[in-house]
Design a protein around this motif. Structure first.
Motif, short mmCIF file in Angstrom:
data_model
loop_
_atom_site.label_atom_id
_atom_site.label_comp_id
_atom_site.label_asym_id
_atom_site.label_seq_id
_atom_site.Cartn_x
_atom_site.Cartn_y
_atom_site.Cartn_z
N PHE A 257 0.83 -1.20 0.00
CA PHE A 257 0.00 0.00 0.00
C PHE A 257 0.87 1.26 0.00
O PHE A 257 2.05 1.21 0.39
N PRO A 258 0.30 2.41 -0.38
CA PRO A 258 1.05 3.68 -0.34
C PRO A 258 1.39 4.08 1.08
O PRO A 258 0.80 3.60 2.05
N THR B 155 -0.75 4.31 4.84
CA THR B 155 -1.78 3.29 5.05
C THR B 155 -1.63 2.63 6.42
O THR B 155 -2.62 2.31 7.09
N LYS C 233 -11.42 5.43 1.25
CA LYS C 233 -10.44 6.50 1.11
C LYS C 233 -9.02 5.97 0.89
O LYS C 233 -8.08 6.75 0.72
N LEU C 234 -8.86 4.65 0.90
CA LEU C 234 -7.54 4.05 0.76
C LEU C 234 -7.40 3.33 -0.57
O LEU C 234 -8.39 2.84 -1.14
N ASN C 235 -6.17 3.28 -1.08
CA ASN C 235 -5.90 2.56 -2.33
C ASN C 235 -5.91 1.06 -2.10
O ASN C 235 -5.47 0.58 -1.05
N ALA D 15 -1.35 -3.19 -4.13
CA ALA D 15 -0.69 -3.40 -5.42
C ALA D 15 -0.22 -4.84 -5.51
O ALA D 15 0.98 -5.13 -5.44
#
Length: 378
Positions: A303-304, A307, A350-352, A355
């Motif tokens: 995650f970015p 997070t 609100k979170l990505n 990946a």
């Protein structure tokens, strides 16, 4: 004087982990137990004696520079829900929350320092810092201890040290503890071996809220068991060495999972994110378990940035008393489970997403540490 509502609006830095390496070691805490001389311990005191003791301690505590404009309240002025919120924030103990007349909570504005009046001892002081910063926490608390000792006469014996209600605290009166996030050791079934080794060398392992509580979200507290016959610096140094080794074992376990079973690891992280984002009912135990996996994924680069801090905030905000404070009403467990899921769905939007396709063992360089499981030499 700070109001309760103001305290709730401003989380401490140790709650969010900002600017700190806290992937495994979440917080460090130092606690000191002190008692006034010639006064019965709280458990043996009459109500009038507890009130008298509190009235002696409060002015000294209020005069501390670190407590300027802080939160200073008698527990009898707080309702049960407010006290439970303070427990969930680790600012007072469960034992303290059960007390009323003659007990008080004193918390600085940054929620890094708190004092409990008439818990098991007349005064229990604690300093909390993010990451592995036991020495920093002790330094801050030692200054407070010295300042209070100028106004209060503590019970002290030249041979035994500080006198405490529980014999295990006799001596320095200090408990040094660390909160650890150990999901990989749990998932790879190494946690039993690690915790057995920790117990064998004289350290206590407890759950999220201390003695007698379970480990939610793969979170464990490790602390010293004895305080007599060793200096504060020796206790802290021993604990730091052990914690550093455990941190290495957890990092090794994460690396091994990434190298040996990358698809299974990605699946765990993806399922945790998906479940948190779409489920409609969550009890605390299940929610903590999924957030824990997501937090581990964040530390491993799925995650970015930011997070992991979001995961820490979620763990705090979905606890029962925080939920009820958010709702503005007392809730039955089933109602809490619904609101908990609602909050988590909102946060996840609100979170990505993780990946997943980018994860291989090549991305694990930051976790590449070595070390055998051997704590006994500590």
């Amino acid at each position: 004087m700070m109001r309760f509502s103001t305290l709730m609006k401003h989380p401490a830095d140790w709650m969010t982990g900002k600017n700190t390496k806290n992937e495994v070691v979440i917080t460090s805490r130092i606690r000191l137990a002190r008692n006034l001389s010639d006064v019965p311990f709280p458990g043996w005191s009459k109500k009038t004696e507890r009130v008298s003791t509190m009235e002696k301690i409060l002015p000294a505590a209020e005069s501390l520079k670190s407590m300027k404009n802080g939160f200073i309240h008698e527990l009898s002025d707080l309702d049960a829900l407010q006290k439970q919120v303070l427990v969930e924030r680790h600012l007072i103990s469960r034992e303290q929350a059960a007390r009323g007349t003659g007990s008080a909570a004193i918390i600085d504005r940054g929620q890094r320092l708190s004092l409990m009046v008439n818990e098991e001892d007349h005064l229990r002081m604690q300093a909390i810092r993010p990451g592995l910063k036991l020495k920093e926490a002790y330094g801050a608390l030692a200054k407070v201890d010295e300042q209070l000792e100028q106004d209060l006469k503590f019970a002290y014996d030249q041979k035994l040290g500080y006198l405490t209600a529980c014999p295990t605290n006799l001596g320095t009166g200090m408990r040094a503890s660390v909160m650890l996030h150990l999901p990989a050791l749990v998932l790879t079934e190494q946690i039993g071996q690690v915790l057995q080794a920790v117990n064998k060398i004289g350290f206590a392992v407890r759950g999220l809220f201390g003695e007698g509580t379970e480990s939610l979200g793969h979170l464990f507290q490790i602390s010293n068991q004895s305080t007599l016959g060793e200096s504060e610096q020796t206790i802290i140094s021993r604990l730091e060495r052990v914690i550093s080794q455990i941190e290495s074992h957890e990092s090794n376990a994460r690396l091994k999972m990434l190298e040996d079973e990358p698809n299974q690891l990605s699946d765990r992280v993806g399922r945790a994110f998906g479940t948190l984002g779409y489920a409609t009912v969550f009890d605390s135990k299940e929610a903590f378990a999924h957030i824990s996996i997501m937090r581990m994924g964040a530390a491993m680069g799925y995650f970015p940035e930011g997070t992991m801090q979001a995961c820490d905030s979620m763990m705090m905000d979905i606890q029962p008393a925080h939920l009820q404070l958010h709702a503005g009403a007392e809730l039955e467990p089933e109602e809490r489970d619904l609101i908990r899921a609602e909050i988590l769905r909102s946060r996840l939007q609100k979170l990505n997403a993780p990946a997943i396709s980018l994860r291989t063992s090549e991305h694990a360089s930051d976790l590449d540490v070595t070390g055998d499981l051997n704590l006994e030499n500590e």
